[in-house]
Design a protein around this motif. Structure first.
Motif, PDB file in Angstrom:
ATOM      1  N   PHE A 635       0.921  -1.102   0.110  1.00 27.23           N
ATOM      2  CA  PHE A 635      -0.149  -0.031  -0.164  1.00 27.23           C
ATOM      3  C   PHE A 635       1.028   1.098  -0.170  1.00 27.23           C
ATOM      4  O   PHE A 635       1.693   1.495   0.897  1.00 27.23           O
ATOM      5  CB  PHE A 635      -0.855  -0.096   1.428  1.00 27.23           C
ATOM      6  CG  PHE A 635      -1.905   1.143   1.425  1.00 27.23           C
ATOM      7  CD1 PHE A 635      -2.914   1.067   0.680  1.00 27.23           C
ATOM      8  CD2 PHE A 635      -1.809   2.130   1.919  1.00 27.23           C
ATOM      9  CE1 PHE A 635      -4.095   1.836   0.469  1.00 27.23           C
ATOM     10  CE2 PHE A 635      -2.810   3.129   2.030  1.00 27.23           C
ATOM     11  CZ  PHE A 635      -3.789   3.076   1.152  1.00 27.23           C
ATOM     12  N   ASP A 636       0.856   2.231  -1.152  1.00 25.96           N
ATOM     13  CA  ASP A 636       1.519   3.248  -1.037  1.00 25.96           C
ATOM     14  C   ASP A 636       0.642   4.507  -0.719  1.00 25.96           C
ATOM     15  O   ASP A 636      -0.551   4.560  -1.137  1.00 25.96           O
ATOM     16  CB  ASP A 636       2.093   3.448  -2.747  1.00 25.96           C
ATOM     17  CG  ASP A 636       3.065   2.358  -3.054  1.00 25.96           C
ATOM     18  OD1 ASP A 636       3.535   1.622  -2.286  1.00 25.96           O
ATOM     19  OD2 ASP A 636       3.429   2.287  -4.155  1.00 25.96           O
ATOM     20  N   PHE A 637       1.220   5.514   0.151  1.00 26.78           N
ATOM     21  CA  PHE A 637       0.264   6.508   0.425  1.00 26.78           C
ATOM     22  C   PHE A 637       1.270   7.813   0.621  1.00 26.78           C
ATOM     23  O   PHE A 637       2.526   7.706   0.633  1.00 26.78           O
ATOM     24  CB  PHE A 637      -0.270   6.283   1.650  1.00 26.78           C
ATOM     25  CG  PHE A 637       0.633   5.841   2.888  1.00 26.78           C
ATOM     26  CD1 PHE A 637       1.142   4.586   2.873  1.00 26.78           C
ATOM     27  CD2 PHE A 637       0.981   6.752   3.692  1.00 26.78           C
ATOM     28  CE1 PHE A 637       2.002   4.156   3.805  1.00 26.78           C
ATOM     29  CE2 PHE A 637       1.980   6.314   4.870  1.00 26.78           C
ATOM     30  CZ  PHE A 637       2.270   5.051   4.788  1.00 26.78           C
ATOM     31  N   THR A 638       0.505   8.842   0.399  1.00 28.05           N
ATOM     32  CA  THR A 638       1.432  10.076   0.577  1.00 28.05           C
ATOM     33  C   THR A 638       1.793  10.587   2.001  1.00 28.05           C
ATOM     34  O   THR A 638       0.724  10.527   3.006  1.00 28.05           O
ATOM     35  CB  THR A 638       0.610  11.484  -0.073  1.00 28.05           C
ATOM     36  OG1 THR A 638      -1.005  11.257   0.703  1.00 28.05           O
ATOM     37  CG2 THR A 638       0.244  11.062  -1.351  1.00 28.05           C
ATOM     38  N   ILE A 735       6.089   9.658  -0.831  1.00 30.55           N
ATOM     39  CA  ILE A 735       5.449   8.502  -0.847  1.00 30.55           C
ATOM     40  C   ILE A 735       5.928   7.392  -0.090  1.00 30.55           C
ATOM     41  O   ILE A 735       7.348   7.140  -0.466  1.00 30.55           O
ATOM     42  CB  ILE A 735       4.954   8.028  -2.402  1.00 30.55           C
ATOM     43  CG1 ILE A 735       4.543   9.091  -3.028  1.00 30.55           C
ATOM     44  CG2 ILE A 735       4.295   6.728  -2.477  1.00 30.55           C
ATOM     45  CD1 ILE A 735       3.773   9.076  -4.299  1.00 30.55           C
ATOM     46  N   ARG A 736       5.351   6.945   0.659  1.00 29.60           N
ATOM     47  CA  ARG A 736       5.863   6.039   1.615  1.00 29.60           C
ATOM     48  C   ARG A 736       4.938   4.542   1.097  1.00 29.60           C
ATOM     49  O   ARG A 736       3.928   4.577   0.558  1.00 29.60           O
ATOM     50  CB  ARG A 736       5.417   5.967   3.012  1.00 29.60           C
ATOM     51  CG  ARG A 736       5.921   7.283   3.685  1.00 29.60           C
ATOM     52  CD  ARG A 736       7.125   7.472   3.585  1.00 29.60           C
ATOM     53  NE  ARG A 736       7.878   6.556   4.482  1.00 29.60           N
ATOM     54  CZ  ARG A 736       9.437   6.477   4.632  1.00 29.60           C
ATOM     55  NH1 ARG A 736      10.085   7.256   3.757  1.00 29.60           N
ATOM     56  NH2 ARG A 736       9.874   5.538   5.346  1.00 29.60           N
ATOM     57  N   ARG A 737       5.698   3.328   1.463  1.00 29.88           N
ATOM     58  CA  ARG A 737       5.225   2.154   1.053  1.00 29.88           C
ATOM     59  C   ARG A 737       5.022   0.991   2.202  1.00 29.88           C
ATOM     60  O   ARG A 737       5.986   0.811   3.046  1.00 29.88           O
ATOM     61  CB  ARG A 737       5.707   1.318  -0.087  1.00 29.88           C
ATOM     62  CG  ARG A 737       5.391   0.127  -0.297  1.00 29.88           C
ATOM     63  CD  ARG A 737       6.116  -0.667  -1.325  1.00 29.88           C
ATOM     64  NE  ARG A 737       5.475   0.025  -2.450  1.00 29.88           N
ATOM     65  CZ  ARG A 737       6.132  -0.077  -3.648  1.00 29.88           C
ATOM     66  NH1 ARG A 737       7.146  -0.915  -4.086  1.00 29.88           N
ATOM     67  NH2 ARG A 737       5.447   0.529  -4.948  1.00 29.88           N
ATOM     68  N   ILE A 738       3.793   0.584   2.644  1.00 26.18           N
ATOM     69  CA  ILE A 738       3.873  -0.320   3.703  1.00 26.18           C
ATOM     70  C   ILE A 738       3.456  -1.818   2.982  1.00 26.18           C
ATOM     71  O   ILE A 738       2.735  -1.979   1.973  1.00 26.18           O
ATOM     72  CB  ILE A 738       2.708  -0.288   4.641  1.00 26.18           C
ATOM     73  CG1 ILE A 738       3.076   0.969   5.527  1.00 26.18           C
ATOM     74  CG2 ILE A 738       2.415  -1.421   5.502  1.00 26.18           C
ATOM     75  CD1 ILE A 738       2.275   1.276   6.645  1.00 26.18           C
ATOM     76  N   GLU A 739       4.216  -2.688   3.276  1.00 23.94           N
ATOM     77  CA  GLU A 739       4.289  -4.160   2.723  1.00 23.94           C
ATOM     78  C   GLU A 739       3.710  -4.884   3.887  1.00 23.94           C
ATOM     79  O   GLU A 739       4.255  -5.009   5.033  1.00 23.94           O
ATOM     80  CB  GLU A 739       5.418  -4.651   2.177  1.00 23.94           C
ATOM     81  CG  GLU A 739       5.888  -4.043   0.796  1.00 23.94           C
ATOM     82  CD  GLU A 739       7.092  -4.535   0.261  1.00 23.94           C
ATOM     83  OE1 GLU A 739       6.964  -4.637  -0.897  1.00 23.94           O
ATOM     84  OE2 GLU A 739       8.086  -4.781   0.986  1.00 23.94           O
TER      85      GLU A 739
END
Ligand code: SER
Length: 917
Positions: A635-638, A735-739
């Motif tokens: 999930f990528d989010f600002t 932009i960050r990403r959670i896996e």
């Protein structure tokens, strides 16, 4: 030995530290561009900076950057795959050095620094350097004359050579100016010079032609693009918001020419960047590799060609596989498969029939691993993936052999003397059966090989794969698909509630050459059904897989992926596994239900994750992309900065709470306005029709999520089982990403940590629970204490020996500067060294103390009462730290700074007198 690894370093250092330049060294982007769906691969250094040029990121985090970017130019627009080996200058993967400006400096500085670097750092012979410019850019020609000592007037070239971009379909583009290095003979060079004397115009016209035709002789080593337009989808080109500089300087090429000039290596394959791989490849395929320098007539070119291609391709494969791009039949995977099979084809032509390629991985890691540690981290995976694909190639090669025998028999039966080129191409394209092998065998059988038919089929396929990517559909071209949509209409999707369907009709089959009525076992085709339960990839949810089943219960077709056209015609891609599949067949559809369930878990959980993020990180976090597959979610989010562990823990806990609430998941189709007024979250930038599908989790005051979504979800949140975050990181600026994983995987991960990490730690430390953490904290504190003691001892030893640095002091105006570089000192010790050293120098003394441990650098500057008037410590320390992208502060008499950088300290310190001047 040539010095490619050193040039990489020198380039970055030059742009970071050259007085007046001060570029930020930026880490390379991945091969798969994280935020540009119009691009197959990162094909240039500028790709990661597209949004800095366009102004989409505002304010700019920096206006100058320098990188060393691994680029892949295979597949899609600008593919160099077919040229690799045939020329010495093309690669699939290569390292591109670049200095970039975003709304900052422009042509003048770029040209000046380019010249300075190649002539003063690389020490390339000036009379072998030929600049070129865009034909309509007289300004660039003037700058070459004013700013450099270039021997020749720049050669004007047209847009084909000297107008670059955009990368992908949109974005920064503009005219270029290049530098070519002439690798021809002295006699040839003398003639060129004579021609310039006779008539400049004539010389320029001749050179324009030669540069175009003799790319391996006039080797382009440096390309400066002056991006000033912003290409739009509609073809228009408004001015670029942040016009600037985009340099692409091929590391392999620069290394080649530098070492060629020194008489060391004649081609990139013989430089330190590739030679260990080339050598190993030659040994593994049993070729006596004669280096170009020992073979000026290039008599061994053919044997070398194959080895060179294998070398290049294996290195490219390692980079792709390290990022998880594995061989497949569509998109990026297809390109990776072609790269590997092309290498295997050359190996097989050179007589290597057995598996060998895995053994080339170590040489690749030995040469590239120090610069790209992520390769080393994936070593086992890379080897495994290479092994599997090689085995599959060897199998298809045998299958291709059988088919080729059939084609030859048919050709002879029909009393023809030419083997059909399209058939030969099909053998390669479908079975990976090499053209050259087909040709050789056909000729042995007394048949002529139809080169033009083959070339036409290849061109058609290239066009297809280009279109293919454009339409993001894989398989057939966009125009072809539009026609198909118009004829067949929309597919009825029945899969929201079920994973099977008893009867669906095959209404079209698409093979490599277009529509067919039937396909045979082994054919890889796309199937269209009138109605389907297979979900087509959309909204981040991966396409379904499964089987189409015949009336006797036999598997007919294995669906490997499902995609859909913009008008919702569903395309099932895969391979025929029954005897045949025909248009008109009625089949039963069985989606792989277990996989689908895993995907649903991940998809519903991304919605829950989004809610938890808004709660704990802030309502500004909006979705910037997502992926839900069977193995996990992304999930990528600002959000501008990293999320700390405590917050991550809260988020994880929150999502697990939603799961435990076992809230119902309700999907509804409603008018757009209503969805908006209920507060549904809509992903940014998507277009919606009058009605939308909305997914809600929990009801009334217990509602936890409401999102626009066309995907397939759980019935209740409890089915997700368990949620576990695996990583949090950055994918692009802002932009960050959670896996994360869910369900069984999440549970397995917890157990693995318990039994693989926590329990062994408990045993080792002979303690339990949170006491383990305390114990580790105690141990760490003890180590710190010991380190401190050690540092004190070191600083004692160091301060006792400061006279050696005083002896080497240099003058700066009326001041004296001494530099002490001592490894691994603590901050207090460093300060002591600086002040002691300053006292030794006296009132005019500027003492610089520097230390590093790993990539962390620390500086302390102490100035005497006189020195601080002209050279206050803060200014001095910042000048030094800036060379490493860091900064600091303090008082005029004492200041400190820190930086994190891989650049070595010594070269910068050695040039301190220039840096401070
Ligand atoms: N973008 C240009 C190129 O790829 C310069 O970096 O050649």
């Amino acid at each position: 030995m040539s010095r490619g690894h050193e040039i990489r370093q020198q380039y970055l250092e030059f742009f970071a530290t050259r007085p007046g330049a001060a570029h930020r060294i930026v880490a390379p982007a991945p091969i798969v561009p994280p935020d540009d769906p119009t691009l197959l691969f990162t094909s240039a250094g500028m790709v990661q900076f597209k949004s800095l040029y366009s102004g989409a990121i505002d304010p700019l985090p920096y206006t100058r950057a320098a990188t060393c970017q691994p680029c892949l130019r295979a597949g899609g627009k600008g593919s160099d795959l077919e040229n690799v080996g045939k020329t010495l200058r093309h690669h699939t993967l290569f390292e591109m050095l670049g200095n970039f400006s975003f709304g900052d400096y422009f042509k003048r500085e770029a040209i000046r620094w380019a010249w300075e670097f190649v002539t003063q750092v690389l020490k390339l012979k000036e009379d072998r350097l030929f600049p070129t410019i865009f034909i309509d850019d007289p300004e660039a020609a003037d700058i070459w004359a004013e700013e450099t000592g270039a021997h020749y007037a720049p050669v004007p070239l047209g847009a084909k050579d000297n107008f670059w971009g955009p990368a992908g379909e949109t974005g920064a583009c503009g005219p270029c100016s290049e530098l070519c290095y002439f690798m021809g003979s002295e006699e040839d060079l003398a003639q060129i010079k004579a021609m310039f004397k006779e008539s400049k115009e004539k010389a320029l016209a001749t050179l324009a032609k030669r540069i175009d035709q003799e790319g391996d002789v006039f080797l382009e080593i440096w390309n400066m693009v002056f991006p000033q337009f912003d290409q739009q989808r509609d073809g228009s080109r408004p001015p670029l918001k942040n016009r600037g500089i985009d340099t692409g300087a091929g590391l392999e090429r620069m290394t080649t020419v530098t070492s060629w000039q020194e008489g060391l290596a004649g081609t990139p394959y013989e430089t330190d960047l590739l030679w260990p791989i080339t050598k190993a490849a030659a040994e593994l395929v049993g070729v006596d590799y004669v280096r170009v320098l020992d073979d000026p007539k290039r008599e061994h070119a053919t044997a070398r060609l194959g080895v060179n291609a294998i070398t290049d391709h294996t290195r490219a494969l390692c980079f792709c596989l390290a990022e998880g791009i594995t061989p497949g039949n569509v998109g990026r995977g297809y390109v990776v498969r072609r790269i590997q099979r092309r290498a295997l084809r050359f190996a097989s032509l050179l007589g290597q029939q057995d598996p060998f390629m895995e053994r080339l991985v170590e040489p690749v890691l030995d040469t590239m691993g120090a610069t790209y540690p992520h390769l080393k981290a994936q070593a086992e995976f890379i080897k495994k993936a290479i092994r599997i694909e090689e085995a599959s190639f060897l199998k298809t090669r045998n299958r291709g052999m059988k088919l080729l025998d059939e084609v030859i028999a048919q050709t002879k039966d029909a009393q023809k003397t030419t083997l059909d080129g399209a058939e030969a191409f099909k053998l390669w394209d479908t079975y990976g059966f090499p053209k050259d092998m087909t040709k050789e065998i056909a000729e042995d059988e007394g048949l002529v090989f139809d080169e033009s038919g083959y070339a036409m089929a290849l061109a058609a396929q290239k066009e297809r794969s280009r279109e293919d990517w454009k339409g993001q559909q894989g398989g057939a071209g966009a125009e072809f698909l539009e026609k198909l949509e118009a004829e067949l209409g929309e597919t009825t999707f029945t899969g929201y509630k079920s994973t099977s369907q008893s009867a669906a009709k095959v209404i079209a089959i698409i093979g490599a050459e277009g529509r067919v009525d039937a396909a045979r076992e082994g054919d890889e085709v796309t199937v269209v059904l009138n109605t389907t339960p297979f979900y087509a990839e959309a909204g981040g949810q991966i396409g379904d897989t499964g089987f189409l089943i015949g009336s006797a219960g036999e598997n007919l077709f294995e669906v490997e992926d499902t995609q859909k056209t913009p008008k919702s015609l569903y395309l099932h891609r895969g391979a025929v596994v029954g005897l045949s599949l025909k248009v008109g067949d009625i089949v039963r559809c069985e989606v792989d239900a277990q996989r689908r369930m895993a995907i649903r878990r991940n998809h519903s959980t991304t919605h829950l994750l989004q809610s938890a993020l808004k709660k704990y990180v802030g309502s500004h976090t909006s979705q910037a992309g997502s992926f839900c597959g069977p193995d996990g979610l992304r999930f990528d989010f600002t959000h501008p900065e990293a999320i700390d562990q405590a917050t991550l823990r809260k988020i994880q806990h929150e999502v697990n709470t939603y799961i435990l609430q076992d809230a119902p998941v309700i999907t509804e189709v409603m008018p757009l306005d209503e969805a908006r007024s209920r507060g549904a979250i809509a992903p940014f930038g998507e277009k919606y029709g009058a009605t939308v599908r909305v997914v809600q989790m929990g009801e009334g005051k217990d509602r936890v999520s409401l999102e626009f979504c066309g995907g397939i979800h759980l019935d209740r949140t409890g089915q997700a089982g368990h949620f576990r975050i695996v990583s949090e990181g950055s994918v692009a600026a802002g932009i960050r990403r959670i896996e994360a994983v869910t369900g069984e995987r999440a549970v397995a991960l917890e157990l693995e940590e318990q039994y693989g990490v926590v329990n062994p730690l408990q045993l080792q430390l002979a303690t339990k629970g949170t006491a383990v953490v305390e114990r580790v904290e105690q141990l760490t504190a003890r180590i710190k204490q010991l380190e401190k003691l050690l540092a004190q001892e070191k600083s004692k030893a160091a301060t006792a020996n400061l006279d050696q640095f005083v002896a080497k002091a240099f003058s700066l105006g009326d001041c004296k500067v001494a530099v002490a570089h001592i490894a691994e000192l603590g901050p207090n010790e460093l300060r002591t060294v600086a002040t002691t050293l300053q006292q030794k120098l006296g009132e005019t003394g500027v003492a610089v103390a520097a230390t590093e441990s790993d990539d962390k650098k620390q500086f302390v500057v102490a100035c005497g009462a006189v020195a601080l008037k002209t050279h206050p410590a803060g200014t001095v320390v910042n000048k030094i730290a800036a060379a490493f992208g860091g900064k600091g502060g303090g008082k005029p008499e004492l200041a400190q700074a820190g930086a994190k950088s891989d650049l070595p300290l010594e070269p910068v310190l050695a040039k301190l007198s220039q840096l401070l001047a």
